[in-house]
Design a protein around this motif. Structure first.
Motif, PDB file in Angstrom:
ATOM      1  N   THR A 151       0.810  -1.224   0.000  1.00 33.46           N
ATOM      2  CA  THR A 151       0.000   0.000   0.000  1.00 33.46           C
ATOM      3  C   THR A 151       0.836   1.263   0.000  1.00 33.46           C
ATOM      4  O   THR A 151       0.319   2.348  -0.197  1.00 33.46           O
ATOM      5  N   THR A 152       2.154   1.108   0.237  1.00 32.03           N
ATOM      6  CA  THR A 152       3.038   2.273   0.339  1.00 32.03           C
ATOM      7  C   THR A 152       4.328   1.999  -0.412  1.00 32.03           C
ATOM      8  O   THR A 152       4.880   0.901  -0.337  1.00 32.03           O
ATOM      9  N   THR A 153       4.825   2.992  -1.141  1.00 37.83           N
ATOM     10  CA  THR A 153       6.136   2.900  -1.761  1.00 37.83           C
ATOM     11  C   THR A 153       7.199   3.179  -0.713  1.00 37.83           C
ATOM     12  O   THR A 153       7.143   4.196  -0.019  1.00 37.83           O
ATOM     13  N   THR A 154       8.163   2.274  -0.576  1.00 29.89           N
ATOM     14  CA  THR A 154       9.179   2.419   0.489  1.00 29.89           C
ATOM     15  C   THR A 154      10.582   2.286  -0.081  1.00 29.89           C
ATOM     16  O   THR A 154      11.463   1.690   0.545  1.00 29.89           O
ATOM     17  N   LEU A 155      10.818   2.810  -1.278  1.00 31.36           N
ATOM     18  CA  LEU A 155      12.135   2.702  -1.904  1.00 31.36           C
ATOM     19  C   LEU A 155      13.221   3.218  -0.971  1.00 31.36           C
ATOM     20  O   LEU A 155      13.137   4.325  -0.449  1.00 31.36           O
ATOM     21  N   GLY A 156      14.245   2.401  -0.759  1.00 32.56           N
ATOM     22  CA  GLY A 156      15.340   2.787   0.121  1.00 32.56           C
ATOM     23  C   GLY A 156      15.142   2.375   1.555  1.00 32.56           C
ATOM     24  O   GLY A 156      15.988   2.663   2.395  1.00 32.56           O
ATOM     25  N   GLY A 157      14.055   1.683   1.862  1.00 29.63           N
ATOM     26  CA  GLY A 157      13.779   1.278   3.241  1.00 29.63           C
ATOM     27  C   GLY A 157      12.993  -0.014   3.293  1.00 29.63           C
ATOM     28  O   GLY A 157      12.662  -0.618   2.263  1.00 29.63           O
ATOM     29  N   ALA A 158      12.697  -0.461   4.512  1.00 28.07           N
ATOM     30  CA  ALA A 158      11.970  -1.711   4.716  1.00 28.07           C
ATOM     31  C   ALA A 158      10.593  -1.648   4.064  1.00 28.07           C
ATOM     32  O   ALA A 158       9.915  -0.621   4.100  1.00 28.07           O
TER      33      ALA A 158
END
Length: 477
Positions: A151-158
């Motif tokens: 549901t969320t873009t988290t590029l660069g993280g968990a």
């Protein structure tokens, strides 16, 4: 950011050149020697696909050793398309790194992300899909799980796998925790465009403007704000770097426990006189005089310590959290891997400054020593593609992270979890009565302004929609 780049910023934000790696505890001040092999530990971990800009592929190192991925190749399902990873690129253990591949090829609705060694022939990992991401194809869990639509873009993280960012609350957006109504809080055309960071100190509201100005705003008698007319503040005060030169692109503003008498701290992403070059700095200003300009008493230039980003995609938000609040919650120092110990750092502000990066959505915590030295003690993802504002709310012991119209005006709150790290506790939609403005600033009143269970909050609109840059709403105390 300046008015002339407001629209370009929205496009630039959607093209994350390289999202900062989320470093494992103990690796913030140095990375172990990288290994050329260990290919089995590197995995395609997240894919964002629109078929145009914002097409990104994230890699994750699930192993225990740093891996050198210099020269490795990313491809889609067409063997003639390729993206070569830059020389010197490494992945720390537990590290994430995202690559915007849209300059080389587009990712289609039915396509594949493939990772090869530098020979371009040895396949390391791949993932295929049959529809565009909405918004993200993510492994759950990181590195080993299957792919699903997160549901969320988290590029660069968990990845957001419904666990609240690694131990926190839900990341499903819920209604704004206050009144739905929002009203204008300034006179028409008072500030023009580019009003960004906000910070409330008692009855005074401080505002940072991208054009290198600091405002001291007082109440206007009707619940709104107007420039203070005393001591040269009527038109805001021009900011300068130490020595009196340059024009800081001032994006965020905060104070320490000493209040404005202890200096006003401004986050700047570049020098407006050299706008093509990043200069990620925290600047301290003495605001006690009556002149029309302010020269920084001190600068902590963090540029060399942070992953590179576009000159107009740097530091946007800043807030200060007292040492006592951090130690009381069991905050873990990322530079040591142990519990945060303020005594380790000698004379400093009595707290940690947290800065938010627009281009990566990352938040970094720094102890800024009185000597001018600094130590990074935290790096973590905000859970959003960009950070526009940070605010610490002491009454609730939570960190507010604000995104602009790029994220539909959403607000995240984070708290320190049982492991000593910041984790998302809630995601809030903007008030239903506020259009999707380009809000780059947010401030909260103190507990002393609570009336009938609510207190005022303010937003600053960088675009000054309808001629107004300030708006006021309410938040449940």
């Amino acid at each position: 950011m300046t008015a002339s780049t407001a629209r370009r910023r929205r496009r630039a934000l959607s093209r994350l050149l390289v999202a900062a790696p989320l470093l494992a505890a103990g690796t913030l001040t140095g990375v172990p020697a990288a290994h050329a092999a260990a290919a089995d530990d590197v995995r395609v971990n997240e894919v964002v696909t629109t078929g145009d800009t914002n097409d990104s592929i994230e890699l994750y190192n699930k192993g225990a050793a740093t891996v050198d991925v210099s020269g490795w190749v990313l491809k889609d399902d067409d063997k003639s398309h390729s993206y070569k990873i830059a020389s010197g690129t490494t992945l720390a253990p537990g590290g994430f790194r995202a690559f915007d591949v849209s300059g080389g090829f587009g990712l289609g609705s039915k396509d594949e992300a493939r990772l090869y060694l530098a020979d371009g022939k040895t396949l390391v990992d791949s993932f295929a899909w049959s529809e565009h991401s909405d918004p993200s194809w993510s492994r759950c869990v990181d590195g080993t799980g299957g792919f699903e639509q997160a549901t969320t873009t988290t590029l660069g993280g968990a990845n957001d796998c419904g666990t609240g960012g690694g131990g926190g609350g839900s990341t499903t957006p819920v209604a704004w925790p206050g009144g739905s109504g929002v009203v204008t809080a300034d006179g028409s055309g008072v500030f023009g465009e580019d009003l960004s960071g906000l910070y409330q100190e008692g009855s005074v509201l401080w505002g940072a403007q991208n054009s290198g100005k600091l405002w001291r705003l007082v109440r206007d008698g009707s619940g709104g704000r107007q420039p203070d007319t005393a001591d040269g503040w009527a038109s805001g005060k021009t900011l300068r770097f130490p020595g009196g030169s340059g024009s800081p692109d001032s994006e965020g503003v905060t104070l320490t426990g000493a209040g404005s008498a202890g200096g006003v701290f401004v986050a700047s992403e570049r020098n407006g006189d050299a706008s093509g070059t990043s200069r990620l700095s925290v600047l301290k200003y003495d605001v006690g005089g009556s002149g029309s300009s302010l020269t920084a008493a001190k600068e902590w230039n963090l540029t060399s310590d942070l992953p590179s980003t576009g000159a107009n995609l740097g530091l946007e938000g800043i807030t200060w959290i007292p040492d006592a609040a951090l130690t009381g919650a069991g905050f873990r120092d990322g530079s040591t891997g142990a519990a945060y110990d303020p005594a380790r750092y000698g004379a400093h502000s009595g707290g940690v400054f947290f800065v938010g990066v627009e281009g990566t959505g990352m938040i970094h915590g720094y102890v800024l020593a009185d000597s001018g030295a600094y130590t990074r003690v935290a790096s973590f993802t905000s859970g959003m593609p960009g950070v526009m504002e940070l605010q610490w709310e002491p009454q609730a012991s939570r960190l507010w992270v604000v995104c602009d119209d790029t994220c539909d005006g959403r607000h995240h709150t984070l708290k320190i979890d049982a492991g000593g790290a910041f984790a998302t506790t809630a995601v809030y939609d903007r008030p239903s009565g506020m259009p999707n403005y380009n809000n780059e600033g947010f401030s909260l009143a103190g507990a002393d302004e609570c009336t009938a269970g609510s207190k005022p909050v303010y937003w600053s609109d960088d675009t000054a929609d309808g001629g107004h840059a300030l708006r006021r709403g309410t938040l449940t105390c």
